[in-house]
Design a protein around this motif. Structure first.
Motif, PDB file in Angstrom:
ATOM      1  N   ILE A 125      -8.243   2.725  -1.240  1.00 50.16           N
ATOM      2  CA  ILE A 125      -7.099   2.450  -0.367  1.00 50.16           C
ATOM      3  C   ILE A 125      -6.988   3.526   0.717  1.00 50.16           C
ATOM      4  N   GLY A 126      -7.184   4.774   0.302  1.00 50.39           N
ATOM      5  CA  GLY A 126      -7.147   5.853   1.281  1.00 50.39           C
ATOM      6  C   GLY A 126      -8.191   5.647   2.370  1.00 50.39           C
ATOM      7  N   MET A 127      -9.396   5.242   1.961  1.00 48.36           N
ATOM      8  CA  MET A 127     -10.455   5.010   2.955  1.00 48.36           C
ATOM      9  C   MET A 127     -10.097   3.855   3.864  1.00 48.36           C
ATOM     10  N   LEU A 128      -9.502   2.821   3.265  1.00 41.62           N
ATOM     11  CA  LEU A 128      -9.088   1.665   4.057  1.00 41.62           C
ATOM     12  C   LEU A 128      -8.138   2.120   5.167  1.00 41.62           C
ATOM     13  N   LEU A 129      -7.168   2.967   4.790  1.00 42.20           N
ATOM     14  CA  LEU A 129      -6.212   3.446   5.791  1.00 42.20           C
ATOM     15  C   LEU A 129      -6.907   4.304   6.837  1.00 42.20           C
ATOM     16  N   ILE A 130      -7.732   5.211   6.375  1.00 39.40           N
ATOM     17  CA  ILE A 130      -8.363   6.158   7.296  1.00 39.40           C
ATOM     18  C   ILE A 130      -9.315   5.437   8.249  1.00 39.40           C
TER      19      ILE A 130
ATOM     20  N   ALA B 189      -2.986   8.176  15.342  1.00 39.16           N
ATOM     21  CA  ALA B 189      -3.598   7.701  14.107  1.00 39.16           C
ATOM     22  C   ALA B 189      -2.828   8.157  12.873  1.00 39.16           C
TER      23      ALA B 189
ATOM     24  N   GLY C 276      -2.102   6.498  10.283  1.00 36.60           N
ATOM     25  CA  GLY C 276      -2.742   5.990   9.069  1.00 36.60           C
ATOM     26  C   GLY C 276      -3.813   6.937   8.546  1.00 36.60           C
ATOM     27  N   VAL C 277      -4.480   7.626   9.464  1.00 37.54           N
ATOM     28  CA  VAL C 277      -5.515   8.581   9.054  1.00 37.54           C
ATOM     29  C   VAL C 277      -4.872   9.689   8.239  1.00 37.54           C
TER      30      VAL C 277
ATOM     31  N   GLY D  82      -3.807   8.319   4.884  1.00 36.06           N
ATOM     32  CA  GLY D  82      -4.951   8.152   3.992  1.00 36.06           C
ATOM     33  C   GLY D  82      -5.474   9.480   3.486  1.00 36.06           C
TER      34      GLY D  82
ATOM     35  N   LEU E 188      -3.261  10.824   0.817  1.00 34.97           N
ATOM     36  CA  LEU E 188      -3.511  10.117  -0.443  1.00 34.97           C
ATOM     37  C   LEU E 188      -4.751  10.669  -1.145  1.00 34.97           C
ATOM     38  N   ILE E 189      -5.840  10.774  -0.398  1.00 34.27           N
ATOM     39  CA  ILE E 189      -7.089  11.207  -1.027  1.00 34.27           C
ATOM     40  C   ILE E 189      -6.998  12.668  -1.481  1.00 34.27           C
TER      41      ILE E 189
ATOM     42  N   ILE F 230       0.833  -1.193   0.000  1.00 33.20           N
ATOM     43  CA  ILE F 230       0.000   0.000   0.000  1.00 33.20           C
ATOM     44  C   ILE F 230       0.872   1.249   0.000  1.00 33.20           C
TER      45      ILE F 230
ATOM     46  N   ASN G 238      -7.556   2.910  10.668  1.00 37.65           N
ATOM     47  CA  ASN G 238      -6.785   3.561  11.715  1.00 37.65           C
ATOM     48  C   ASN G 238      -7.663   4.320  12.702  1.00 37.65           C
ATOM     49  N   LEU G 239      -8.700   4.928  12.151  1.00 38.45           N
ATOM     50  CA  LEU G 239      -9.635   5.667  12.999  1.00 38.45           C
ATOM     51  C   LEU G 239     -10.292   4.716  14.006  1.00 38.45           C
TER      52      LEU G 239
END
Ligand SMILES: Nc1ncnc2c1ncn2[C@@H]1O[C@H](COP(=O)(O)OP(=O)(O)OP(=O)(O)O)[C@@H](O)[C@H]1O
Ligand SMILES: [Mg+2]
Lengths: 338, 234, 290
Positions: free
Chosen positions: C99-104, A302, A304-305, A308, A311-312, A264, C107-108
């Protein structure tokens, strides 16, 4: 665009001033690449080494996904295979690191070719799905008991960085860390050169044509199947070499270093750096290595938040990545900055 | 007037295709738009039903509909049979029928199904068949039936004869005549076969590169030797 | 023989879980022709929300219903806020956003609810083992719930005009607008429904594997395998595929590859199906991309 303009004939015909300017850029680049040897102490130099390695891995991904449009969410698998080939050969068979490199490249190239074959029949989403599954399954495969004799199972394998050779240590004082950085830099430079040559020529145009207009490309007599599988092989090879370098730099491999999050982050690095851009791959590597730290410093809880969201946001606002941004800024500053 | 259009402009992105059209369809009447390939006939229909961005005035039964979304225009009673037919290939004939009547909440849907079966008996025989497997003529019939099931005030038809054998074309125009007589729906018809179209229509407009170059009662245009030669080519 | 039956029963029980996640995947596919990689994370988040309701003292089925509603809204909001802006972007963008949503979301979930593994209650406890000890009450109950959801989904898609409109909007959005279907609303509904179905899967799986933020990752893989095996555009097929994958996984784990390699069973099924029969065992549409 610049890829087409920069053909050798044009470069040769270009006025001398441009050649001079180019040499200046080259010298500056070289200086920038070598300066960290003296400027950074060992931990940061190690990090930079890893960034170079990650750039190489992102480059590999970019060839198949960026330039050829085959979405891979599983390039971490090739990275892992490259790392393990080198680690096994060094730890179990006492090979020298350099001898393992071509071997790791070849194995990854073959596996890539094999993955590329079924990929031919799968449109975008399905390939993403298969490679995503591959990425998820990799650690489990690496841990498996049948392979334990080679892979060391959950414990993993320890190995040693290549020692700086005697002829070099006799002349300059160089630590193994500094030497590893040099090795990574040279290997990466060679792979970048290879990729650059591939992309800017006929093959590169064919890759992009099959990505953008598959039917037209086929009608023009391009062998799409061969192109796609080969793109996969070359891509896997480059990412595998990056994996091999990382095994040496870290001096350790273990299944849990190659979770699907690795795949990823390579994907994210590619998007953020710049899809279908060589320069973008460099930024991508820097991103993969340094942004998790930055994300962690923004929100320890967090990261990863943050990752992510970055990325978005890039997909929404800067779909051509940092490289696209740089290109546009340069274009605005100096007209045609080549 | 059922449909009144004035100063209609439309295009794709930066290119303008229609440069200010004025035309109308009467309550229960048939208006036909004729013109060479690329004149802008399809674009006109798209502009009326909101599939392309349009400027100017389009009003349906006195209500302005310019700029509304396609689904809202459909809900106000404009049914469009686009070029390429716009049936749901993956779904069955029955499901296409049900979708045609999707917006309706009245109790007469079943009666309209029966009416369609009467007009298009072949569709009843193909009731559970996937639309994609129908013949070209059957698909065109399905497309028209689907559109009529909306119980539209206005039916837009884009080349209903396209790609069909002459006999089937006769069939379809026969049915259109019946529809005209029995349902009272207004029709805006685009057709390459000018002869057939003029026979069915009561008003005709001639379109050339996005402008109307001639208009009049269909019967007159049909009689006019000069127009037929220079514009319609038969 | 008894051991075999036991494996079979266990396979059917886990298969039920895969089937319901597969159903959620197929739902999104029906509504958008996309596969949502963040489906598992969304389901996990829903399950944590359910746990919060239960711990707040609501009876199980009230919490269940509330979770369904919350998940539905969550799914619809994701479509509105995140997917809508990239609706017409290339597929790479879509995959990136998933993928971005998966990460967010993943993790959230860990951040808000913690990374420790939690026990999640089952509504079917107390019945004791059934069928001579082959299935626990929860296993039987969750299989029943999965089949129930399937029947509802099937009826919804084939018998109601809303379900039909959702399919129409996915197949052919232009024509759907021409018959007055609000395509945007259909997309949001599809996402909402998928999230709700995913939450059911989460609540059924959590009592078995325990609840933690990464609970769904492996399961998602099996669900992909099940959805593809059954046909990605075919809800009953996907459910059958999910059950089949569950059985295959358990039998292969017990007799062929060993439990440590079970994930690769999913991988092999996925690749096998895509190479040999891309439309799945029960699928209709064959995709024909180069
Ligand atoms: N989707 C589109 N994008 C861009 N340009 C278009 C599009 N559709 C049509 N055009 C252009 O608009 C002009 C008018 O096209 P239109 O389809 O309205 O013509 P037409 O009268 O229906 O022709 P035909 O008889 O061939 O169907 C043409 O020049 C065409 O190239
Ligand atoms: Mg046309």
């Amino acid at each position: 665009m610049s890829a087409i303009q920069d053909t050798p004939t044009l470069a040769a015909a270009a006025p001398r001033a441009s050649i001079a300017r180019r040499s200046v850029w080259l010298a500056l680049g070289l200086a920038a690449a070598l300066a960290p040897l003296w400027l950074l102490e060992s931990f940061h130099l190690f990090q930079l080494t890893m960034a170079v390695i990650m750039s190489l891995a992102v480059l590999g991904l970019n060839i198949v996904t960026g330039y050829n449009g085959q979405i891979s969410l599983g390039h971490g698998a090739f990275f892992a295979i490259g790392a393990y080939v080198t680690a096994i050969l060094m730890a179990q068979a006492d090979w020298s690191f350099y001898a393992t490199l071509p071997f790791a490249a070849a194995v990854c190239g073959m596996v890539g070719y094999a993955v590329g074959l079924p990929a031919l029949r799968l449109g975008g989403l399905y390939l993403a799905l298969v490679t995503f599954s591959l990425a998820v399954a990799v650690p489990q495969l690496l841990k498996h008991r049948a392979l334990e004799g080679w892979t060391g199972g959950v414990q993993g394998l320890f190995l040693m960085k290549p020692e700086p050779p005697a002829w070099l240590t006799a002349r300059v004082a160089i630590t193994p860390d500094q030497f590893m950085y040099l090795v990574a830099l040279v290997v990466a430079a060679l792979c970048y050169l290879l990729a650059w040559n591939l992309i800017r020529g006929r093959i590169g145009r064919a890759l992009m044509a099959t990505r953008d207009h598959p039917t037209a490309a086929e009608a023009m007599g391009m062998d799409i199947a061969a192109l796609k599988t080969r793109a996969f092989a070359v891509s896997a090879m480059i990412t595998g070499v990056a994996g091999a370098l990382s095994a040496a730099a870290v001096e350790f491999v273990a299944p849990d270093s190659f979770t699907f999050l690795l795949s990823i982050s390579l994907f994210v690095g590619m998007v953020v750096g710049g899809v279908a851009s060589i320069l973008g791959s460099v930024f991508g590597g820097l991103f993969v290595l340094f942004v998790p730290n930055i994300a962690e410093s923004i929100s320890r809880a967090a990261p990863g938040v943050i990752y992510g969201i970055i990325l978005i946001v890039f997909l929404f606002v800067l779909p051509d990545g940092v490289a696209g941004l740089v290109r546009r800024v340069l274009a605005r500053l100096g007209g045609r900055a080549s | 007037m059922l449909l009144e259009v004035s100063g209609l402009r439309a295009g794709y992105g930066p290119t303008h295709v229609l440069h200010g059209l004025d035309f109308a369809v009467e309550e229960g009447g048939v208006t036909t738009l004729l013109g060479a390939n690329g004149a802008g006939k399809t674009t006109t229909l798209r502009a009326v039903c909101g599939m392309v961005r349009a400027e100017g005035e389009v009003s349906l039964a006195g209500q302005r509909i310019t700029g509304l979304a396609t689904e809202d225009i459909a809900r106000r009673g404009v049914a469009h049979v686009p070029d390429g037919r716009g049936t749901f290939m993956e779904l069955t004939v029955e499901e296409n029928f049900r979708l045609g009547a999707y917006t309706r909440r009245d109790a007469e849907v079943q009666r309209d199904f029966e009416r369609m079966w009467e007009w298009f008996p072949r569709l009843k025989q193909r009731w559970k068949q996937q639309a994609g497997t129908l013949s070209g003529g059957e698909q065109q019939m399905l497309a028209i039936a689907r559109a009529l099931l909306l119980r539209p005030k206005l039916l837009l038809l884009d080349e209903p004869s396209f790609g069909l054998a002459p006999l089937i074309v006769q069939d379809i125009f026969g049915i259109l005549r019946r529809i005209r007589a029995e349902s009272g729906v207004g029709i805006l018809l685009v057709e390459q076969n000018a002869n057939l179209a003029l026979e069915l229509a009561d008003r005709a407009y001639l379109l050339e590169t996005g402008r109307i170059v001639m208009s009049g009662p269909a019967a007159e245009i049909r009689q006019d030797e000069a127009i037929r030669r220079s514009y319609l080519g038969y | 023989m008894d051991a075999f039956l036991l494996q079979l029963a266990a396979g059917i029980a886990t298969g039920g879980i895969y089937a319901s996640v597969a159903l959620a995947i197929v739902m999104i596919y029906q509504a958008t022709h996309h596969v949502n990689f963040a489906q598992g994370e969304m389901a996990t988040l829903s399950t944590f929300i359910a746990l919060t309701f239960i711990q707040a003292g609501f009876p199980y089925w009230v919490a269940f219903g509330a979770t369904l509603a919350v998940s539905f809204v969550m799914g619809a909001l994701v479509e509105r806020l995140i997917m809508r802006p990239v609706q017409h972007a290339p597929i790479l963008t879509h995959v990136g956003v998933y993928i971005g949503m998966l990460l967010i979301i993943g993790n959230l979930t860990g951040w808000v609810f913690g990374y420790t593994t939690k026990v999640f209650p089952s509504p079917f406890e107390g019945g004791g083992p059934m069928f001579g000890g082959l299935l626990s009450a929860h296993q039987l109950g969750s299989v029943g719930v999965t089949l129930g959801v399937l029947v509802l989904v099937y009826l919804f898609f084939t018998k109601t005009s809303l379900g039909l409109a959702m399919r129409a909007a996915a197949y052919n959005p232009r024509s759907a607008r021409l018959v007055g279907i609000r395509v945007d609303v259909m997309l949001a509904l599809g996402w909402g429904l998928a999230a709700a179905i995913g939450s059911v899967a989460g609540m059924m799986v959590a009592p078995i594997v325990f609840l933690d933020p990464n609970m769904m990752l492996g399961i998602l893989l099996y669900a992909f395998a099940g959805a593809l095996l059954g046909g990605i555009d075919n809800p009953p097929g996907a459910v059958a595929g999910g059950f089949l994958v569950g059985v295959l996984e358990n039998l292969a784990g017990a007799y062929i590859v060993g439990t440590e390699l079970k994930l690769s069973v999913a991988l092999i099924i996925i690749i096998g199906v895509l190479v040999l029969k891309p439309s799945g065992l029960f699928g209709r549409v064959v995709f024909s991309r180069v």
